[in-house]
Scaffold this active site. Sequence first.
Site, short mmCIF file in Angstrom:
data_model
loop_
_atom_site.label_atom_id
_atom_site.label_comp_id
_atom_site.label_asym_id
_atom_site.label_seq_id
_atom_site.Cartn_x
_atom_site.Cartn_y
_atom_site.Cartn_z
N THR A 98 11.81 -7.17 2.42
CA THR A 98 12.77 -6.12 2.06
C THR A 98 14.19 -6.58 2.36
O THR A 98 15.10 -6.38 1.56
CB THR A 98 12.44 -4.82 2.83
N ASN A 143 2.64 -5.44 -6.74
CA ASN A 143 1.87 -5.12 -5.54
C ASN A 143 0.74 -4.13 -5.82
O ASN A 143 -0.29 -4.14 -5.16
CB ASN A 143 2.78 -4.58 -4.44
N GLN A 163 4.13 -10.76 -3.27
CA GLN A 163 2.69 -10.68 -3.49
C GLN A 163 2.10 -11.98 -4.02
O GLN A 163 0.91 -12.22 -3.85
CB GLN A 163 2.36 -9.53 -4.46
N HIS A 170 3.82 -11.56 6.43
CA HIS A 170 2.60 -10.80 6.73
C HIS A 170 1.71 -10.57 5.51
O HIS A 170 0.64 -9.99 5.64
CB HIS A 170 2.95 -9.47 7.42
N CYS A 226 -1.31 12.32 -3.55
CA CYS A 226 -1.66 12.81 -2.22
C CYS A 226 -1.59 11.74 -1.16
O CYS A 226 -1.61 12.04 0.02
CB CYS A 226 -3.04 13.45 -2.23
#
Lengths: 321, 394
Positions: free
Chosen positions: B71, B149, B179, B203, B326
């Site tokens: 980011t 992603n 990715q 990561h 959701c």
Amino acid sequence: MAWEYSEKTKQLFMDAVQGKPGTHLGEIENPDGIGEHGSIACGDAMRFTFRVERDPRDPLRDRITEARYLTFGCTSAIAASEALCTIIEQESRTPIEALQIQNDDIVAFLDGLPEQKIHCSVMGAEALEAAVYNWAQKRGVDLSSLGIDLHEEDEDEGRIVCKCFSLSEPYIRRKIKELDLRTIADITHAIKAGGACMSCHHKPGGLQDLLDDIWGPQEGVTRSAAAAEPPLADERGGGEPLTAFQLMRRVDGVMRDAILPMLRADGGDAEIVDIKDMTVYLRLQGACAGCAGAATTLKLLVERTLKEQVDERLRVIAVGV
Amino acid sequence: MIYLDNNATTAVAPEVVASMQPYLTTAYFNPSSAYEASRGPAHAIASARGKVASFLGGVRPDEVLFTGCATESNNAAIFGVMRANPGRRHIVTTAVEHPSVLEVCKEAEREGARVSFIGVNHKGELDVDAFVKVLQPDTLLVSIMHGNNETGVVFPVADLARIVKETNPDIIFHTDATQSAGKLRLDLNDQLSCVDLLSFSGHKLHGPKGVGALFVRRGTRIRPFMCGGHQEGGRRAGTENVGHIVALAEACKLAEAYMESENAIVCLRDHLEKALCERIPWMEVNGAGTDRLPNTLNLACHCIEGESILYQLDAAGICASSGSACTSGSLEPSHVLKAMDIPFMAMHGSVRFSLSRFTTAEEIDTVIEIFPGIVERLRRISPYWDTAAHAPRG
């Protein structure tokens, strides 16, 4: 995001999906009451049906013996549906007594719900109301004479405030009062309005204005100037060609006075993205957006209206469909 | 536990943990200090930079900047290029970028840039015609992700970068390769030679969280995103996170070796995809029929909702993710699936399985055994599903 559900919610959900005895998955054939709420486009929906033991003389003495649901939605939506049916069957209530079950009761039965999932319990209460309304119609019960103010969903038609979930002003107003919603966040948690693009929060006639109108303006909150512009006088007729400014005003006026009310009556909406020369770039929104067939029809409808009322050289290009 | 959410984060490889340990314990010195003891950490960084440069196809070590995460790399790339080139204000990106590009571009709009967001078709493929048409005389930056992603769809970044450079060599091309790093070969001297800036993080390839990298091709006009120190040649201030930088390099080295030796992930993914498609009706593979990352399988199950699928997978010990409303924290489904315009009956029923080199065939078999039952049970509950007909109602 880890699961924030109570043990009770998790248990009811797992019991329901595994179809354990005593759970209420299903749909009653030829039910005495049927009610639906939500839609697949909005992410959750419920069909609620019940059967009553009919009293031969007095329909008000009908007792609910069986309640069933079909629910499309998340873990808590399914658990809330199961909770509703369990609560109703527990006390073999009359449909009128069942109306006392509010979304709060569903939340309490589930030992609480995360804030952003409260709308799942409201969906249950809404489907119940719709089903009782349906029962009253079938049984010839006049609810208003009992002092009960129930609405069929179409009675909530009106100006769409939340375009993302196609929620109308009458519906939102009713829910603000019924559920005692005091802030925009309350509204979003309960009925999802304003929960996606958020553009309806503070614009004129938006959620904050509805709240201010119902509860009175809050200290420190400036009311947006919602004063409507006076309608445009019909300046058409003369043979003089329109200037670019006049054309824009005219298109805008016809949109506001003739086209948008027509679209909104069907739960749709539109906005002008741009006008270049005689081309109007139009974005369709709300219920009609995303449906290619409806979009084409609406585009042609808008184009014909603009040609008739403003200038026949105008053409419409749909954007974002 | 069966972990199939490797596009979210990955297990840190044991070799990686071992490589970083000295710099968290005995060799804690600031690499910028004067005394002898700080030479160890300083050398470790230089060596790590060399390894990452080699991982990127043998670029110059000074073209590699270490950052805090992908980011940050994306922020540094976009804002840094904007600041260095105030005369041009047009940025081109896609509608399906990760938020760390998408939201940064929207922020750039607020700062006066014009941003064109290029859409995708229902397979997730970029609308290349629209991309070509949108390039303008004052286009400054094109930022297009390598692998998506959510769906794993791979954009033809090498080709797009070439089109950009042939149109106007002054346009800067950035790609978010978070990715694809460790899954596809990133050769910035060969097939990606028209790419100026490339972001990725540790990561996602079995390194630790909290470290990323930004490749900056020599000569690219860019201002520093973080000021206030000489580190990274003054282009990224802040005391180096030595242990994590070493770990990132180790993770890159391992990923490179793995890519050369075998490609078992794609076989497992394809097996999972085929088996589930055979067993489950009315389910689509998002991004099917186009180039995809070898480890990603994104499914759209008609008539059911993704969060309730995930909950049951979790109850069975399987970790996956969903683009449903959701699970998103907002009330909207994934912007990627919306951009692909997948059928609204399936929009809320997406599930993503993302594998890693640690995924085993037994784990995949367990998912094949469990997943169809979960879908079937939820469909029995759904008002939109006709259980007798095995199809949506009406």
